[in-house]
Motif scaffolding. Structure first.
Motif, PDB file in Angstrom:
ATOM      1  N   VAL A  39       0.838  -1.195   0.000  1.00 54.66           N
ATOM      2  CA  VAL A  39       0.000   0.000   0.000  1.00 54.66           C
ATOM      3  C   VAL A  39       0.879   1.253   0.000  1.00 54.66           C
ATOM      4  O   VAL A  39       0.622   2.208  -0.745  1.00 54.66           O
ATOM      5  CB  VAL A  39      -0.946  -0.017   1.213  1.00 54.66           C
ATOM      6  CG1 VAL A  39      -1.691   1.311   1.323  1.00 54.66           C
ATOM      7  CG2 VAL A  39      -1.940  -1.159   1.085  1.00 54.66           C
ATOM      8  N   GLU A  40       1.930   1.262   0.804  1.00 55.76           N
ATOM      9  CA  GLU A  40       2.824   2.423   0.836  1.00 55.76           C
ATOM     10  C   GLU A  40       3.514   2.621  -0.508  1.00 55.76           C
ATOM     11  O   GLU A  40       3.642   3.750  -0.998  1.00 55.76           O
ATOM     12  CB  GLU A  40       3.853   2.233   1.942  1.00 55.76           C
ATOM     13  CG  GLU A  40       3.271   2.248   3.344  1.00 55.76           C
ATOM     14  CD  GLU A  40       4.320   1.949   4.397  1.00 55.76           C
ATOM     15  OE1 GLU A  40       5.494   1.727   4.008  1.00 55.76           O
ATOM     16  OE2 GLU A  40       3.971   1.935   5.598  1.00 55.76           O
ATOM     17  N   THR A  41       3.950   1.528  -1.110  1.00 53.11           N
ATOM     18  CA  THR A  41       4.612   1.639  -2.419  1.00 53.11           C
ATOM     19  C   THR A  41       3.649   2.155  -3.478  1.00 53.11           C
ATOM     20  O   THR A  41       4.015   2.994  -4.311  1.00 53.11           O
ATOM     21  CB  THR A  41       5.178   0.272  -2.836  1.00 53.11           C
ATOM     22  OG1 THR A  41       6.074  -0.200  -1.834  1.00 53.11           O
ATOM     23  CG2 THR A  41       5.912   0.375  -4.162  1.00 53.11           C
ATOM     24  N   LEU A  42       2.409   1.671  -3.471  1.00 52.17           N
ATOM     25  CA  LEU A  42       1.421   2.155  -4.442  1.00 52.17           C
ATOM     26  C   LEU A  42       1.150   3.636  -4.253  1.00 52.17           C
ATOM     27  O   LEU A  42       1.028   4.388  -5.242  1.00 52.17           O
ATOM     28  CB  LEU A  42       0.126   1.352  -4.302  1.00 52.17           C
ATOM     29  CG  LEU A  42       0.140  -0.077  -4.855  1.00 52.17           C
ATOM     30  CD1 LEU A  42      -1.141  -0.802  -4.474  1.00 52.17           C
ATOM     31  CD2 LEU A  42       0.305  -0.067  -6.369  1.00 52.17           C
ATOM     32  N   GLU A  43       1.057   4.090  -3.013  1.00 51.08           N
ATOM     33  CA  GLU A  43       0.831   5.523  -2.770  1.00 51.08           C
ATOM     34  C   GLU A  43       1.997   6.354  -3.277  1.00 51.08           C
ATOM     35  O   GLU A  43       1.804   7.413  -3.894  1.00 51.08           O
ATOM     36  CB  GLU A  43       0.610   5.752  -1.281  1.00 51.08           C
ATOM     37  CG  GLU A  43      -0.705   5.180  -0.756  1.00 51.08           C
ATOM     38  CD  GLU A  43      -0.840   5.352   0.746  1.00 51.08           C
ATOM     39  OE1 GLU A  43       0.155   5.774   1.384  1.00 51.08           O
ATOM     40  OE2 GLU A  43      -1.929   5.049   1.287  1.00 51.08           O
ATOM     41  N   ARG A  47       4.098   5.521  -5.670  1.00 49.63           N
ATOM     42  CA  ARG A  47       4.117   5.490  -7.135  1.00 49.63           C
ATOM     43  C   ARG A  47       3.013   6.362  -7.714  1.00 49.63           C
ATOM     44  O   ARG A  47       3.179   6.962  -8.784  1.00 49.63           O
ATOM     45  CB  ARG A  47       3.974   4.044  -7.636  1.00 49.63           C
ATOM     46  CG  ARG A  47       5.112   3.120  -7.212  1.00 49.63           C
ATOM     47  CD  ARG A  47       5.251   1.943  -8.154  1.00 49.63           C
ATOM     48  NE  ARG A  47       5.677   2.407  -9.474  1.00 49.63           N
ATOM     49  CZ  ARG A  47       6.945   2.631  -9.814  1.00 49.63           C
ATOM     50  NH1 ARG A  47       7.914   2.438  -8.942  1.00 49.63           N
ATOM     51  NH2 ARG A  47       7.237   3.041 -11.020  1.00 49.63           N
ATOM     52  N   GLN A  48       1.874   6.442  -7.048  1.00 48.73           N
ATOM     53  CA  GLN A  48       0.815   7.340  -7.516  1.00 48.73           C
ATOM     54  C   GLN A  48       1.240   8.800  -7.404  1.00 48.73           C
ATOM     55  O   GLN A  48       0.947   9.609  -8.282  1.00 48.73           O
ATOM     56  CB  GLN A  48      -0.463   7.081  -6.717  1.00 48.73           C
ATOM     57  CG  GLN A  48      -1.149   5.770  -7.064  1.00 48.73           C
ATOM     58  CD  GLN A  48      -2.335   5.479  -6.169  1.00 48.73           C
ATOM     59  OE1 GLN A  48      -2.639   6.270  -5.261  1.00 48.73           O
ATOM     60  NE2 GLN A  48      -3.004   4.362  -6.408  1.00 48.73           N
ATOM     61  N   GLN A  49       1.950   9.135  -6.340  1.00 47.54           N
ATOM     62  CA  GLN A  49       2.454  10.505  -6.218  1.00 47.54           C
ATOM     63  C   GLN A  49       3.465  10.806  -7.317  1.00 47.54           C
ATOM     64  O   GLN A  49       3.471  11.899  -7.888  1.00 47.54           O
ATOM     65  CB  GLN A  49       3.094  10.692  -4.844  1.00 47.54           C
ATOM     66  CG  GLN A  49       2.101  10.632  -3.680  1.00 47.54           C
ATOM     67  CD  GLN A  49       2.801  10.676  -2.330  1.00 47.54           C
ATOM     68  OE1 GLN A  49       4.029  10.783  -2.262  1.00 47.54           O
ATOM     69  NE2 GLN A  49       2.019  10.593  -1.261  1.00 47.54           N
ATOM     70  N   THR A  50       4.304   9.819  -7.618  1.00 45.17           N
ATOM     71  CA  THR A  50       5.269  10.012  -8.709  1.00 45.17           C
ATOM     72  C   THR A  50       4.565  10.108 -10.050  1.00 45.17           C
ATOM     73  O   THR A  50       4.947  10.899 -10.923  1.00 45.17           O
ATOM     74  CB  THR A  50       6.266   8.836  -8.729  1.00 45.17           C
ATOM     75  OG1 THR A  50       6.880   8.727  -7.442  1.00 45.17           O
ATOM     76  CG2 THR A  50       7.338   9.054  -9.773  1.00 45.17           C
TER      77      THR A  50
END
Length: 433
Positions: A182-186, A188-191
């Motif tokens: 979940v942290e990685t997806l967040e 990557r979404q910010q990027t």
């Protein structure tokens, strides 16, 4: 020009037009009935494989019907074993969620380590600076494909509660994987918000899920069974045949061509039978070899059995079996957490290298030992012809053409060479290329 010469020319024109019409009609029928090609081909090839066993049982005074029944029972038991072996490695619904979560976590961790990414996932090593424009959209697609939906996450966390009394061993680790994902997806979404073009290429996960549910499993099973019912019928009819099919074909041949036609049919029968039986034995031996090598480097037996079965079945297309074994074993190495190899030099850090070595050794053994011994006396095809035939069959008929391209090329080569040889015997003064 005499009348006899004109009539002979008119007869040749009519014969040529009739032959062209027959070829066009045959092509149209093959294209229209292409969904039946694989079941008919599988039934016929299995009949070719086991026909010598039926003949041997008859020589032992076993009735033909009883021999065919015993073979059907053996095939049924083999199919049951294959289905059971594959089902043994198929995860449950919760197991599939855990598998996706672990795969996503392992994929992101290894990608970050390879690219030297910082905690913000925006700065990395030189390789990342060169390739991030092409790699980031692919990584985003993989994350969206493997990521759990909110409903799936709720089920996942409910089954694996963190720190609860009586929680299964390893539940904290599984929840850690989920939170890290979940942290990685967040991040990557910010990027991706900073690069909207890259994110716009990534398909939403709902789109892929809806396409896979367009047809119910029961309807899909009914469609498959309605087509594949032809395979056992073809198998039974060919084994029950004691020469009636060949006699029916030879009745349409003029008397002066009876012996050449009989020789051509015998050559076709012998070449196709030798090729199919040799290929079947080679695929079985390759599957056993791959399973043995993967067991030595630490893949559990229940996985090696499934990988060996799929490898042998897919090796009908040259080199596809080894490719399937390589991808399957590497996928296991990506997801496995506890590898227990039988060889002391294998470790989790170099497991991927040993997988490649094992598959390459199996393919080398197949090329140097198995293929010359098992397929040494069958019709040889040039590798370029094999590649063009497989690719052309895949383009024209999809998977059907890819699977049946090599048997079709073998039949065509034997038919042409045997027919030319018989024509030379019938017309000794005629030169053929």
């Amino acid at each position: 020009m005499t009348r006899a010469h004109r009539s002979r020319r008119a007869g040749m024109v009519i014969t040529s037009l009739a032959a062209a019409a027959a070829v066009a009609l045959g092509g149209y029928l093959v294209w229209g009935l292409r969904s039946l090609i694989v079941p008919v081909g599988v039934g016929g090839l299995l009949a070719y494989i086991v026909r010598p066993l039926v003949a041997r049982l008859e020589r032992l005074r076993v009735p033909r019907d009883l021999a065919i029944g015993l073979l059907l029972l053996a095939f049924g038991l083999a199919a049951l074993f294959i289905v059971t072996s594959i089902r043994a490695v198929m995860p449950s619904d919760i197991g599939l969620l855990e598998l996706r979560s672990r795969a996503l976590y392992t994929f992101n961790q290894r990608y970050q380590a390879l690219m030297g990414l910082d905690p913000s996932l925006t700065r990395g090593n030189r390789i990342y600076r060169w390739l991030h424009g092409d790699l980031d959209p692919v990584v985003d697609r993989v994350n969206l494909l493997l990521a759990l939906t909110p409903e799936e996450r709720a089920r996942f966390v409910t089954v694996w509660p963190r720190g609860a009394d009586g929680a299964p061993a390893g539940s904290d680790r599984r929840v850690h994987y989920d939170r890290a994902n979940v942290e990685t997806l967040e991040k990557r979404q910010q990027t991706a918000r900073a690069a909207p073009a890259a994110r716009s290429e990534a398909p939403p996960p709902a789109a892929t899920a809806s396409g896979s549910r367009a047809q119910t499993p029961l309807a899909a099973l009914g469609e498959i069974l309605s087509t594949w019912i032809v395979a056992p019928l073809m198998f039974l009819f060919l084994l029950q045949d004691t020469g009636e099919i060949k006699q029916g074909l030879l009745r349409a041949v003029p008397n002066r061509l009876f012996e050449p036609a009989l020789t051509v049919l015998a050559d076709l029968d012998r070449a196709l039978g030798d090729y199919v039986r040799g290929l079947f034995l080679e695929c079985c031996l390759l599957g056993l070899t791959v399973g043995l090598f993967l067991t030595l480097i630490g893949v559990p037996p229940r996985w090696t059995i499934a990988i060996g079965i799929v490898t042998g079945a897919s090796n009908v297309v040259p080199y596809l079996g080894s490719a399937v074994a390589l991808v399957s074993a590497l996928a296991y190495g990506l997801l496995a957490e506890d590898i227990r190899p039988l060889l002391p030099m294998v470790s989790p850090e170099n497991f991927a290298i040993w997988v490649i070595v094992a598959v390459l050794l199996a393919q080398l053994l197949d090329n140097v030992v198995l293929e010359p011994i098992v397929l040494g006396s069958v019709v040889k095809l040039h590798p370029l012809v094999v590649v063009i035939g497989v690719v052309g069959g895949a383009i024209l008929f999809g998977t059907v053409g890819m699977l049946l391209a090599i048997p079709a090329l073998t039949v065509f080569k034997v038919l042409v060479s045997s027919t030319a040889r018989q024509l030379r015997v019938q017309r000794p003064g005629t030169r053929w290329p």
